[in-house]
Design a protein around this motif. Structure first.
Motif, PDB file in Angstrom:
ATOM      1  N   PHE A  30      49.904  35.264  43.486  1.00 38.50           N
ATOM      2  CA  PHE A  30      49.548  34.049  42.757  1.00 38.50           C
ATOM      3  C   PHE A  30      49.098  32.973  43.747  1.00 38.50           C
ATOM      4  N   GLY A  31      48.252  32.090  43.243  1.00 33.76           N
ATOM      5  CA  GLY A  31      47.777  30.985  44.076  1.00 33.76           C
ATOM      6  C   GLY A  31      47.379  29.822  43.195  1.00 33.76           C
ATOM      7  N   ALA A  32      47.488  28.604  43.754  1.00 38.84           N
ATOM      8  CA  ALA A  32      47.093  27.396  43.017  1.00 38.84           C
ATOM      9  C   ALA A  32      46.684  26.349  44.036  1.00 38.84           C
ATOM     10  N   GLU A  64      51.935  27.634  52.174  1.00 36.68           N
ATOM     11  CA  GLU A  64      50.764  26.732  52.201  1.00 36.68           C
ATOM     12  C   GLU A  64      49.642  27.462  52.928  1.00 36.68           C
ATOM     13  N   SER A  65      48.416  27.395  52.380  1.00 35.86           N
ATOM     14  CA  SER A  65      47.307  28.014  53.106  1.00 35.86           C
ATOM     15  C   SER A  65      46.030  27.205  52.902  1.00 35.86           C
ATOM     16  N   VAL A  66      45.153  27.287  53.894  1.00 33.62           N
ATOM     17  CA  VAL A  66      43.856  26.611  53.812  1.00 33.62           C
ATOM     18  C   VAL A  66      42.972  27.400  52.855  1.00 33.62           C
ATOM     19  N   ALA A  67      42.210  26.689  52.004  1.00 32.91           N
ATOM     20  CA  ALA A  67      41.347  27.364  51.022  1.00 32.91           C
ATOM     21  C   ALA A  67      40.297  28.219  51.737  1.00 32.91           C
ATOM     22  N   VAL A  68      40.175  29.470  51.302  1.00 31.78           N
ATOM     23  CA  VAL A  68      39.120  30.349  51.816  1.00 31.78           C
ATOM     24  C   VAL A  68      37.989  30.337  50.789  1.00 31.78           C
ATOM     25  N   LYS A  69      36.800  29.987  51.251  1.00 25.83           N
ATOM     26  CA  LYS A  69      35.604  29.958  50.409  1.00 25.83           C
ATOM     27  C   LYS A  69      34.676  31.086  50.871  1.00 25.83           C
ATOM     28  N   GLY A  79      44.397  22.318  49.608  1.00 29.26           N
ATOM     29  CA  GLY A  79      45.116  23.486  50.123  1.00 29.26           C
ATOM     30  C   GLY A  79      45.787  24.276  48.998  1.00 29.26           C
ATOM     31  N   TYR A  80      46.040  25.529  49.274  1.00 33.49           N
ATOM     32  CA  TYR A  80      46.682  26.424  48.284  1.00 33.49           C
ATOM     33  C   TYR A  80      48.176  26.551  48.538  1.00 33.49           C
ATOM     34  N   LEU A  81      48.891  26.779  47.458  1.00 31.97           N
ATOM     35  CA  LEU A  81      50.218  27.379  47.542  1.00 31.97           C
ATOM     36  C   LEU A  81      50.035  28.814  47.082  1.00 31.97           C
ATOM     37  N   ASN A  82      50.451  29.745  47.911  1.00 25.13           N
ATOM     38  CA  ASN A  82      50.329  31.173  47.583  1.00 25.13           C
ATOM     39  C   ASN A  82      51.677  31.864  47.635  1.00 25.13           C
ATOM     40  N   GLY A  83      51.763  32.960  46.921  1.00 23.62           N
ATOM     41  CA  GLY A  83      52.968  33.772  46.970  1.00 23.62           C
ATOM     42  C   GLY A  83      52.745  35.084  46.249  1.00 23.62           C
ATOM     43  N   ARG A 114      32.310  31.055  42.307  1.00 23.00           N
ATOM     44  CA  ARG A 114      33.122  32.088  42.973  1.00 23.00           C
ATOM     45  C   ARG A 114      34.085  31.420  43.954  1.00 23.00           C
ATOM     46  N   TRP A 115      35.333  31.791  43.886  1.00 24.55           N
ATOM     47  CA  TRP A 115      36.381  31.270  44.748  1.00 24.55           C
ATOM     48  C   TRP A 115      36.478  29.738  44.648  1.00 24.55           C
ATOM     49  N   GLY A 116      36.169  29.232  43.447  1.00 27.36           N
ATOM     50  CA  GLY A 116      36.284  27.792  43.225  1.00 27.36           C
ATOM     51  C   GLY A 116      37.739  27.373  43.162  1.00 27.36           C
ATOM     52  N   ASP A 117      37.981  26.053  43.300  1.00 29.77           N
ATOM     53  CA  ASP A 117      39.343  25.529  43.199  1.00 29.77           C
ATOM     54  C   ASP A 117      39.895  25.857  41.816  1.00 29.77           C
ATOM     55  N   ARG A 118      41.213  26.086  41.754  1.00 29.80           N
ATOM     56  CA  ARG A 118      41.808  26.487  40.474  1.00 29.80           C
ATOM     57  C   ARG A 118      43.266  26.066  40.356  1.00 29.80           C
ATOM     58  N   THR A 119      43.648  25.835  39.082  1.00 33.53           N
ATOM     59  CA  THR A 119      45.050  25.491  38.813  1.00 33.53           C
ATOM     60  C   THR A 119      45.943  26.708  39.024  1.00 33.53           C
ATOM     61  N   LEU A 120      45.398  27.907  38.764  1.00 35.69           N
ATOM     62  CA  LEU A 120      46.242  29.107  38.857  1.00 35.69           C
ATOM     63  C   LEU A 120      45.382  30.362  38.966  1.00 35.69           C
ATOM     64  N   ASP A 121      45.767  31.227  39.870  1.00 40.69           N
ATOM     65  CA  ASP A 121      45.116  32.530  40.002  1.00 40.69           C
ATOM     66  C   ASP A 121      46.210  33.589  40.052  1.00 40.69           C
ATOM     67  N   LEU A 122      46.063  34.628  39.254  1.00 39.54           N
ATOM     68  CA  LEU A 122      47.027  35.736  39.239  1.00 39.54           C
ATOM     69  C   LEU A 122      46.259  37.038  39.413  1.00 39.54           C
ATOM     70  N   ASP A 123      46.558  37.778  40.456  1.00 37.24           N
ATOM     71  CA  ASP A 123      45.849  39.036  40.737  1.00 37.24           C
ATOM     72  C   ASP A 123      46.842  40.190  40.821  1.00 37.24           C
ATOM     73  N   ILE A 124      46.421  41.362  40.340  1.00 42.81           N
ATOM     74  CA  ILE A 124      47.235  42.571  40.544  1.00 42.81           C
ATOM     75  C   ILE A 124      46.905  43.113  41.937  1.00 42.81           C
ATOM     76  N   GLU A 146      42.689  41.937  53.367  1.00 44.40           N
ATOM     77  CA  GLU A 146      42.064  40.933  54.267  1.00 44.40           C
ATOM     78  C   GLU A 146      42.745  39.582  54.139  1.00 44.40           C
ATOM     79  N   ARG A 147      43.797  39.491  53.303  1.00 45.96           N
ATOM     80  CA  ARG A 147      44.319  38.169  52.974  1.00 45.96           C
ATOM     81  C   ARG A 147      45.721  37.960  53.528  1.00 45.96           C
ATOM     82  N   ASP A 148      45.785  37.144  54.565  1.00 44.64           N
ATOM     83  CA  ASP A 148      47.074  36.733  55.120  1.00 44.64           C
ATOM     84  C   ASP A 148      47.943  36.147  54.005  1.00 44.64           C
ATOM     85  N   PHE A 149      47.320  35.360  53.096  1.00 45.29           N
ATOM     86  CA  PHE A 149      48.100  34.662  52.064  1.00 45.29           C
ATOM     87  C   PHE A 149      48.625  35.599  50.981  1.00 45.29           C
ATOM     88  N   VAL A 150      48.240  36.863  51.024  1.00 46.49           N
ATOM     89  CA  VAL A 150      48.832  37.886  50.139  1.00 46.49           C
ATOM     90  C   VAL A 150      49.842  38.727  50.929  1.00 46.49           C
TER      91      VAL A 150
HETATM   92  N1  LIG Z   1      43.998  29.995  50.683  1.00 47.53           N
HETATM   93  C1  LIG Z   1      43.503  30.632  49.614  1.00 47.53           C
HETATM   94  N2  LIG Z   1      42.174  30.762  49.485  1.00 47.53           N
HETATM   95  C2  LIG Z   1      41.672  31.432  48.414  1.00 47.53           C
HETATM   96  C3  LIG Z   1      42.517  31.974  47.436  1.00 47.53           C
HETATM   97  C4  LIG Z   1      43.902  31.801  47.600  1.00 47.53           C
HETATM   98  O1  LIG Z   1      44.719  32.261  46.753  1.00 47.53           O
HETATM   99  N3  LIG Z   1      44.360  31.135  48.694  1.00 47.53           N
HETATM  100  N4  LIG Z   1      42.010  32.665  46.391  1.00 47.53           N
HETATM  101  C5  LIG Z   1      40.705  32.858  46.310  1.00 47.53           C
HETATM  102  C6  LIG Z   1      40.163  33.701  45.219  1.00 47.53           C
HETATM  103  O2  LIG Z   1      41.131  34.384  44.583  1.00 47.53           O
HETATM  104  C7  LIG Z   1      39.744  32.307  47.244  1.00 47.53           C
HETATM  105  N5  LIG Z   1      40.345  31.593  48.294  1.00 47.53           N
END
Ligand SMILES: Nc1nc2c(c(=O)[nH]1)N=C(CO)CN2
Ligand SMILES: Nc1ncnc2c1ncn2[C@@H]1O[C@H](COP(=O)(O)OP(=O)(O)OP(=O)(O)O)[C@@H](O)[C@H]1O
Length: 181
Positions: A30-32, A64-69, A79-83, A114-124, A146-150
């Motif tokens: 999840f991320g927001a 806490e993570s920096v937004a990846v675009k 910035g994102y909160l991820n978990g 694509r990869w726009g700012d969001r209130t909530l993202d939930l991925d399997i 590829e995602r440190d934040f995952v």
């Molecule tokens: N830091 C961060 N960056 C992102 C994230 C995310 O969850 N955290 N999710 C994205 C698309 O799912 C794109 N970029």
């Protein structure tokens, strides 16, 4: 009277993602990065846990993570909160995706760029040891490795985490951090 032959009955064709597999452990990232991020995440996880067929068994600390675009990290974006949450579910992967999309919508998620700012993202991220490769559902999640934040929050709740077909999360995370400038 000659009985009329009945046409053969074909069961509906089901794709792998539509099959329920009994009880399965699933990993949801999840991320927001908009609004009250922590409140949204807490509320969304409670909503998932209240859903028939889903039990949230563990939740990682929030990172806490920096937004990846698409062009790379963007320190000017919020910035994102991820978990990561571990679930136990009787739903099929596709039914789980439907519930995740519902909870995203209920928490103000709007899909624009694509990869726009969001209130909530939930991925399997993973669904047991299953792999799914369908047009709108890929498991393991195609970008999880590829995602440190995952990977980092997943390792917080499961030190033996592994992505089916890709290897252990600790090795994937170490490789990612080694390659980073
Ligand atoms: N830091 C961060 N960056 C992102 C994230 C995310 O969850 N955290 N999710 C994205 C698309 O799912 C794109 N970029
Ligand atoms: N494992 C998966 N988990 C969630 N969505 C998936 C998965 N595989 C494919 N999808 C599809 O991706 C679509 C777009 O999802 P979404 O808008 O959340 O992407 P995103 O979060 O911006 O980017 P990313 O997929 O890189 O995290 C969803 O509607 C869904 O059909």
């Amino acid at each position: 009277m000659t009985p009329i032959a009945k046409p053969p009955v074909h069961p509906p064709v089901r794709r792998p993602s539509q099959l329920s597999l009994g009880v399965t452990s699933a990993v949801v990232a999840f991320g927001a990065n908009l609004g009250d991020r922590e409140a949204t995440i807490r509320h969304a996880l409670a909503a998932l846990d209240a859903t028939e067929g889903i039990t949230v068994t563990r939740v990682s600390p929030l990172h806490e993570s920096v937004a990846v675009k698409p062009d790379g990290e963007d320190p000017d974006a919020p910035g994102y909160l991820n978990g990561v949450a571990l679930l136990s579910t009787t739903l099929s992967p596709r039914a789980l995706l439907t519930e995740l999309n519902r909870v995203e919508r209920e928490h103000g998620r709007v899909r624009a760029e694509r990869w726009g700012d969001r209130t909530l993202d939930l991925d399997i991220v993973a669904f047991g040891s299953l792999t799914v490769d369908e047009p709108d559902l890929t498991i393991p999640h195609p970008r999880a490795a590829e995602r440190d934040f995952v990977l980092a929050p997943w390792l917080d709740v499961d030190p033996d985490a592994a992505l089916p077909g890709l290897g252990r999360a600790d090795a994937l995370l170490a490789a990612l951090r080694k390659d980073r400038p």
